[in-house]
Write a protein that holds these residues in place. Structure first.
Motif, PDB file in Angstrom:
ATOM      1  N   GLN A   5       0.829  -1.199   0.000  1.00 35.57           N
ATOM      2  CA  GLN A   5       0.000   0.000   0.000  1.00 35.57           C
ATOM      3  C   GLN A   5       0.866   1.252   0.000  1.00 35.57           C
ATOM      4  N   VAL A   6       0.291   2.325  -0.513  1.00 32.31           N
ATOM      5  CA  VAL A   6       0.945   3.633  -0.532  1.00 32.31           C
ATOM      6  C   VAL A   6      -0.053   4.665  -0.024  1.00 32.31           C
ATOM      7  N   THR A   7       0.393   5.475   0.914  1.00 38.20           N
ATOM      8  CA  THR A   7      -0.407   6.600   1.395  1.00 38.20           C
ATOM      9  C   THR A   7       0.201   7.892   0.885  1.00 38.20           C
ATOM     10  N   LEU A   8      -0.630   8.695   0.236  1.00 38.60           N
ATOM     11  CA  LEU A   8      -0.224  10.035  -0.198  1.00 38.60           C
ATOM     12  C   LEU A   8      -0.817  11.046   0.777  1.00 38.60           C
ATOM     13  N   ARG A   9      -0.003  11.973   1.214  1.00 36.32           N
ATOM     14  CA  ARG A   9      -0.464  13.043   2.105  1.00 36.32           C
ATOM     15  C   ARG A   9      -0.151  14.393   1.476  1.00 36.32           C
ATOM     16  N   HIS A  10      -1.155  15.231   1.410  1.00 33.68           N
ATOM     17  CA  HIS A  10      -0.932  16.624   0.999  1.00 33.68           C
ATOM     18  C   HIS A  10      -0.535  17.391   2.256  1.00 33.68           C
ATOM     19  N   MET A  11       0.709  17.881   2.266  1.00 33.73           N
ATOM     20  CA  MET A  11       1.291  18.512   3.448  1.00 33.73           C
ATOM     21  C   MET A  11       1.477  20.017   3.216  1.00 33.73           C
ATOM     22  N   LYS A  12       1.456  20.760   4.314  1.00 33.74           N
ATOM     23  CA  LYS A  12       1.766  22.191   4.230  1.00 33.74           C
ATOM     24  C   LYS A  12       2.490  22.601   5.501  1.00 33.74           C
ATOM     25  N   MET A  13       3.732  23.085   5.342  1.00 33.98           N
ATOM     26  CA  MET A  13       4.562  23.511   6.468  1.00 33.98           C
ATOM     27  C   MET A  13       5.017  24.945   6.218  1.00 33.98           C
ATOM     28  N   ASP A  14       4.763  25.817   7.169  1.00 37.14           N
ATOM     29  CA  ASP A  14       5.184  27.215   7.024  1.00 37.14           C
ATOM     30  C   ASP A  14       6.711  27.313   7.068  1.00 37.14           C
ATOM     31  N   LEU A  15       7.253  28.157   6.196  1.00 31.11           N
ATOM     32  CA  LEU A  15       8.675  28.477   6.258  1.00 31.11           C
ATOM     33  C   LEU A  15       8.912  29.532   7.332  1.00 31.11           C
ATOM     34  N   LEU A  16      10.052  29.473   7.983  1.00 30.19           N
ATOM     35  CA  LEU A  16      10.380  30.478   8.989  1.00 30.19           C
ATOM     36  C   LEU A  16      10.514  31.861   8.364  1.00 30.19           C
ATOM     37  N   TYR A  17      11.039  31.899   7.138  1.00 31.60           N
ATOM     38  CA  TYR A  17      11.251  33.167   6.438  1.00 31.60           C
ATOM     39  C   TYR A  17      10.801  33.016   4.989  1.00 31.60           C
ATOM     40  N   PRO A  18      10.215  34.039   4.390  1.00 35.83           N
ATOM     41  CA  PRO A  18       9.885  33.967   2.964  1.00 35.83           C
ATOM     42  C   PRO A  18      11.144  33.705   2.145  1.00 35.83           C
ATOM     43  N   PHE A  19      10.993  32.945   1.071  1.00 33.53           N
ATOM     44  CA  PHE A  19      12.129  32.621   0.206  1.00 33.53           C
ATOM     45  C   PHE A  19      11.812  33.110  -1.197  1.00 33.53           C
ATOM     46  N   THR A  20      12.565  34.130  -1.651  1.00 34.01           N
ATOM     47  CA  THR A  20      12.270  34.800  -2.911  1.00 34.01           C
ATOM     48  C   THR A  20      13.335  34.481  -3.954  1.00 34.01           C
ATOM     49  N   THR A  21      12.878  34.121  -5.153  1.00 28.80           N
ATOM     50  CA  THR A  21      13.745  33.891  -6.301  1.00 28.80           C
ATOM     51  C   THR A  21      13.266  34.783  -7.440  1.00 28.80           C
ATOM     52  N   SER A  22      13.876  34.612  -8.611  1.00 22.07           N
ATOM     53  CA  SER A  22      13.484  35.436  -9.757  1.00 22.07           C
ATOM     54  C   SER A  22      12.060  35.153 -10.223  1.00 22.07           C
ATOM     55  N   PHE A  23      11.480  34.003  -9.828  1.00 24.49           N
ATOM     56  CA  PHE A  23      10.123  33.708 -10.297  1.00 24.49           C
ATOM     57  C   PHE A  23       9.049  33.844  -9.215  1.00 24.49           C
ATOM     58  N   GLY A  24       9.400  34.321  -8.028  1.00 24.71           N
ATOM     59  CA  GLY A  24       8.370  34.550  -7.021  1.00 24.71           C
ATOM     60  C   GLY A  24       8.842  34.265  -5.613  1.00 24.71           C
ATOM     61  N   THR A  25       7.916  34.397  -4.655  1.00 26.71           N
ATOM     62  CA  THR A  25       8.210  34.217  -3.240  1.00 26.71           C
ATOM     63  C   THR A  25       7.405  33.053  -2.681  1.00 26.71           C
ATOM     64  N   GLU A  26       8.081  32.192  -1.926  1.00 23.49           N
ATOM     65  CA  GLU A  26       7.422  31.077  -1.243  1.00 23.49           C
ATOM     66  C   GLU A  26       7.355  31.390   0.241  1.00 23.49           C
ATOM     67  N   TYR A  27       6.171  31.158   0.817  1.00 20.76           N
ATOM     68  CA  TYR A  27       5.952  31.396   2.236  1.00 20.76           C
ATOM     69  C   TYR A  27       5.770  30.096   3.013  1.00 20.76           C
ATOM     70  N   ASP A  28       5.556  29.015   2.299  1.00 16.69           N
ATOM     71  CA  ASP A  28       5.364  27.719   2.939  1.00 16.69           C
ATOM     72  C   ASP A  28       5.831  26.626   1.994  1.00 16.69           C
ATOM     73  N   ARG A  29       5.930  25.444   2.530  1.00 14.98           N
ATOM     74  CA  ARG A  29       6.290  24.264   1.742  1.00 14.98           C
ATOM     75  C   ARG A  29       5.032  23.420   1.605  1.00 14.98           C
ATOM     76  N   ASP A  30       4.470  23.416   0.409  1.00 15.50           N
ATOM     77  CA  ASP A  30       3.226  22.732   0.072  1.00 15.50           C
ATOM     78  C   ASP A  30       3.599  21.556  -0.812  1.00 15.50           C
ATOM     79  N   PHE A  31       3.414  20.299  -0.336  1.00 14.27           N
ATOM     80  CA  PHE A  31       3.990  19.166  -1.055  1.00 14.27           C
ATOM     81  C   PHE A  31       3.255  17.872  -0.761  1.00 14.27           C
TER      82      PHE A  31
END
Length: 371
Positions: A5-31
């Motif tokens: 069996q395989v369990t898939l979980r949609h997770m969301k973890m807040d980042l301590l600090y925003p992480f900005t690159t040339s294509f945008g800013t991430e505020y959390d890890r959604d995976f």
């Protein structure tokens, strides 16, 4: 080897600090977190590094879930295999692209396989290191002074390489001021495909600053223009987004599009393909390093195992858990001492999944069983 069996979980973890690159800013890890269980009760863990938005590449959390549920899991849960290599070579070979979706299942299978063999994943991959050197990736900040403060803090913590995200308007002046304050630190720039050949003179100006490399300055799917750029620059070009397979690496090196390659396990479709690229580059003395995608501890553990291979000569992005999250979903958390991570020696990825923390950050889960 059978996965029951395989369990898939949609997770969301807040980042301590925003992480900005040339294509945008991430505020959390959604995976997506993957838990694969064998018939003998062992569990393998991995995570997808696809983002909610198709900015880094075309894959997203939603498209990964679709590909996993409708195509890859039916193949995996209805087939026996002897080794995780077979997922890449046989089971998933007719599914085009979707590298991150393939990788998270394949990596879970690798963790499970290593536990069945009662061996550390690093050793089964061919790793030779007890410790790995670690660098840090620093996103685009509100000011250069803020960037300098972050560099000083991370330098005091022992990190051995400093990657600065750049984009048009946040490039030469930034690097110039950083170099004046920190003339000797191992420094590189990462553009995330923000430039074109029209910017060749600007990029050539970075030759004056003794950078380790410029990562992916041009288009995400290009190896032709990068060859023209590399011919103009003294600074090594490193390719990231352009490399999805051994064939991509072979062609890029043949064209002299780069002098360094960044391997991200999710981007290339899993550990089997990552190891093949590694072996090819090692034979040709092409330096490698392991990139990061703001992974939780599960993904970091896989990166640590991969980085133990001898061709990974440059510090990667696998910094400590505490730089990104208030708490991680593994125990112990990934920690850095004197710019190094000690490679775990217990079976599999070497870290235990923290089921209580995983439940805390789960938005939705679904379990799939063998028919």
């Amino acid at each position: 080897m059978k996965i029951a069996q395989v369990t898939l979980r949609h997770m969301k973890m807040d980042l301590l600090y925003p992480f900005t690159t040339s294509f945008g800013t991430e505020y959390d890890r959604d995976f997506i977190l993957v838990e694969a269980k064998s018939e003998d009760g062992l569990t393998g863990w991995a995570e997808s590094v696809a983002m909610p938005t198709p900015y880094y590449n075309e894959e997203t959390v939603k498209t990964n879930w679709h590909i996993l549920e409708d195509f890859l899991l039916p193949l995996l849960l209805n087939k026996d295999f002897n080794h995780p290599d077979e997922l890449t070579e046989n089971l998933f070979s007719h599914i085009r692209s979707n590298y991150m979706a393939k990788a998270c299942l394949e990596m879970a299978a690798w963790d499970l396989y290593a536990k069945q063999q009662n061996a550390p994943l690093a050793r089964l991959l061919g790793g030779t290191k007890d410790k790995i050197d670690v660098g840090v990736s620093i996103g685009i900040k509100d000011s250069i002074d803020e960037t300098l403060e972050v560099i000083e803090k991370r330098r005091s913590e022992g990190y051995k390489r400093f990657k600065l995200k750049i984009k048009p308007g946040w490039d030469v002046e930034l690097i110039d001021k950083v170099r004046k304050v920190f003339p000797d630190i191992p420094l590189m720039a990462d553009a995330n495909s923000a430039y074109t050949l029209a910017d060749i003179e600007l990029l050539a100006a970075l030759d004056d600053y003794n950078l380790m490399m410029i990562e992916q300055p041009l288009a995400h799917n290009d190896i032709i223009d990068h060859a023209d750029l590399q011919a103009r620059l003294k600074t090594p070009v490193c390719l990231d987004e352009s490399i999805h397979s051994l064939e991509d690496a072979r062609k890029a090196l043949k064209l002299e599009s780069c002098k360094i390659i960044n391997i991200k396990v999710g981007r290339v479709g899993g550990l089997t393909q990552a190891k093949r690229i590694h072996d090819f580059c090692l034979e040709r003395n092409v330096p490698l390093w392991c990139g990061g995608m703001l992974e939780s501890g599960i993904g970091r553990a896989h990166n640590i195992a991969l980085t133990t291979l001898p061709g990974f000569r440059l510090p990667g992005d696998t910094a400590g858990s505490s730089l990104y999250f208030a708490e991680d979903i593994i125990h112990p958390e990934v920690t850095v001492a004197d710019g190094m991570i000690t490679v775990p020696t217990s079976p599999g990825i070497g870290y235990e999944a923290d089921l209580e923390k995983i439940a805390k950050y789960t938005l939705f889960s679904k379990t799939y069983r063998k028919c």
